[in-house]
Design an enzyme around this catalytic site. Sequence first.
Site, mmCIF file in Angstrom:
data_model
loop_
_atom_site.group_PDB
_atom_site.id
_atom_site.type_symbol
_atom_site.label_atom_id
_atom_site.label_comp_id
_atom_site.label_asym_id
_atom_site.label_seq_id
_atom_site.Cartn_x
_atom_site.Cartn_y
_atom_site.Cartn_z
ATOM 1 N N ARG A 55 2.794 5.991 -3.263
ATOM 2 C CA ARG A 55 3.895 6.852 -3.686
ATOM 3 C C ARG A 55 4.185 6.684 -5.173
ATOM 4 O O ARG A 55 4.544 7.656 -5.851
ATOM 5 C CB ARG A 55 5.140 6.537 -2.846
ATOM 6 C CG ARG A 55 5.018 7.053 -1.405
ATOM 7 C CD ARG A 55 6.027 6.381 -0.513
ATOM 8 N NE ARG A 55 6.083 6.916 0.832
ATOM 9 C CZ ARG A 55 5.246 6.613 1.833
ATOM 10 N NH1 ARG A 55 4.236 5.767 1.618
ATOM 11 N NH2 ARG A 55 5.396 7.143 3.031
ATOM 12 N N LYS B 18 0.834 -1.212 0.000
ATOM 13 C CA LYS B 18 0.000 0.000 0.000
ATOM 14 C C LYS B 18 0.867 1.260 0.000
ATOM 15 O O LYS B 18 0.629 2.177 -0.784
ATOM 16 C CB LYS B 18 -0.916 -0.037 1.227
ATOM 17 C CG LYS B 18 -1.902 1.096 1.318
ATOM 18 C CD LYS B 18 -3.158 0.681 2.059
ATOM 19 C CE LYS B 18 -2.952 0.439 3.537
ATOM 20 N NZ LYS B 18 -2.974 1.688 4.343
ATOM 21 N N SER B 19 1.854 1.315 0.873
ATOM 22 C CA SER B 19 2.712 2.513 0.963
ATOM 23 C C SER B 19 3.422 2.772 -0.365
ATOM 24 O O SER B 19 3.509 3.911 -0.833
ATOM 25 C CB SER B 19 3.777 2.320 2.043
ATOM 26 O OG SER B 19 3.197 2.270 3.315
ATOM 27 N N ASP C 280 2.017 -1.111 11.914
ATOM 28 C CA ASP C 280 0.722 -1.542 11.367
ATOM 29 C C ASP C 280 0.382 -2.985 11.749
ATOM 30 O O ASP C 280 -0.679 -3.484 11.374
ATOM 31 C CB ASP C 280 0.729 -1.404 9.836
ATOM 32 C CG ASP C 280 0.786 0.059 9.411
ATOM 33 O OD1 ASP C 280 0.355 0.934 10.184
ATOM 34 O OD2 ASP C 280 1.272 0.322 8.298
ATOM 35 N N LYS D 238 -4.696 5.527 14.635
ATOM 36 C CA LYS D 238 -4.694 4.865 13.321
ATOM 37 C C LYS D 238 -6.136 4.845 12.785
ATOM 38 O O LYS D 238 -6.958 5.637 13.207
ATOM 39 C CB LYS D 238 -4.088 3.463 13.440
ATOM 40 C CG LYS D 238 -2.601 3.484 13.804
ATOM 41 C CD LYS D 238 -1.780 4.079 12.671
ATOM 42 C CE LYS D 238 -0.298 4.154 13.008
ATOM 43 N NZ LYS D 238 0.447 4.932 12.005
ATOM 44 N N ARG E 14 -7.648 -3.653 9.470
ATOM 45 C CA ARG E 14 -6.719 -4.565 10.142
ATOM 46 C C ARG E 14 -7.339 -5.195 11.400
ATOM 47 O O ARG E 14 -6.970 -6.305 11.784
ATOM 48 C CB ARG E 14 -5.410 -3.851 10.476
ATOM 49 C CG ARG E 14 -4.686 -3.343 9.230
ATOM 50 C CD ARG E 14 -3.203 -3.131 9.473
ATOM 51 N NE ARG E 14 -2.649 -2.174 8.534
ATOM 52 C CZ ARG E 14 -2.344 -2.420 7.258
ATOM 53 N NH1 ARG E 14 -2.566 -3.622 6.747
ATOM 54 N NH2 ARG E 14 -1.834 -1.486 6.484
ATOM 55 N N GLY F 98 -4.948 7.684 5.320
ATOM 56 C CA GLY F 98 -4.110 8.688 5.976
ATOM 57 C C GLY F 98 -2.882 9.006 5.132
ATOM 58 O O GLY F 98 -2.463 10.165 5.028
#
Length: 437
Positions: free
Chosen positions: A32, A27-28, A321, A348, A393, A100
């Site tokens: 990006r 995901k991160s 996470d 979170k 999660r 976020g």
Amino acid sequence: MAQASQQHWIATAGQALHGGLEIPGDKSVSHRSVMFAALADGVSTIDGFLEGEDTRATAAIFSRLGVRIETPSPSRRIVHGVGVDGLKPADGPLDCGNAGTGMRLLAGLLAAQPFDSVLVGDASLSKRPMRRVTAPLAQMGARIDTEADGTPPLRIHGGQPLHGIDYELPVASAQVKSAVLLAGLYAQGETSVTEPHPTRDYTERMLSAFGVDIEFSPGFARLRGGQRLRATDIAVPADFSSAAFFLVAASIVPGSELRLRAVGLNPRRTGLLQALRLMGADIREENPSTHGGEPVADLVVRYAPLHGIEVPEALVPDMIDEFPALFVAAACADGPTVVRGAAELRVKESDRLAAMASGLRTLGLRVDETPDGATIHPGPLGAGTIESHGDHRIAMAFAVAAQLASGEVRIEDVANVATSFPGFDTLARGCGFGLVA
Ligand code: S3P
């Protein structure tokens, strides 16, 4: 969202878990990749892009900012970059959904544009703290309004000249670091960030891959404003945070053995691997290679009896996470597990300390909560109804816990699992989970 809150799972103990699993893209890295490709000069191809709601929301925002993004096949994007000065104003608020990462990184980027923007999010994101990004951006000269309590929407007033700062982050946050660095790309002079603990460095690594001259080492990054990005192709590794649920599931269900293929093992993400090994988990790394500049390997995990630990505080940022999954491992271990130094979990997608503690109590365990952690006392897990608070999660963690429960575990409000792990339930059932959607 009305429909979202009606979705639930019924999870029950299944079989021993077996199989080889392909975990979706990180995901991160996916967020990006689309952002930086949009800002680059030229055309970039992204492979392994996470088809999650969070990352799709980010891609949709760049389309609205005038970037042409093609989807020739699932998990692939072709991004026609417009250059750092080529974004166009959108015709209304930009919806970051549950993300976020999307909102905080975009705050840094859009604060530097010549036009105004408004960033909004779903119910969970609308409660999350944004001053952590608006404060350093204001120091750089940005003008961003939040609600009185510092939450979204973010009303960003464009056209402000920005200047570089040396920013010491009060909390370890890759999102804040990245927002400041993105604004720094447009600022006069140099911008540097220093972190209290090193956090994931995808922004630094990827900006460098896009040709930006950026100096970085664990806990520090510095760049000069006024640089351009050069298009490049990105290969997104499988998301360790999604793999985490299967690492814990196979560790706690007797007789299990799973192979999770080509999982991203960036050291700033793999704190859970170390914590699980301290607890006695049997996880081997096979076929190591690099994928888009990131270390990856197959993770082969077998059932092993776990014992409780004091989670080393130094590991917390590297597993930030993964605490919902860690709580489940702790619930099924021999002896208590103590978590400290993890107050960030309270801000979170939900208050994850409270959500995990209350869910495990519902299933019959004792959990002592503290402001920055908890002590989890393991025991037999019973049946019950779990509130996921719309947090992907939390929902997946309790689907894992249910594999050792004595009865039916009903997990409410699971639609947001699609934000990070579309297809989790199908993959889980396929390897032996008892899980009905
Ligand atoms: C992320 C950073 C972390 C993490 C989040 C993704 C990122 O948040 O929890 O899921 O992609 O930069 P913080 O920066 O708030 O710690």
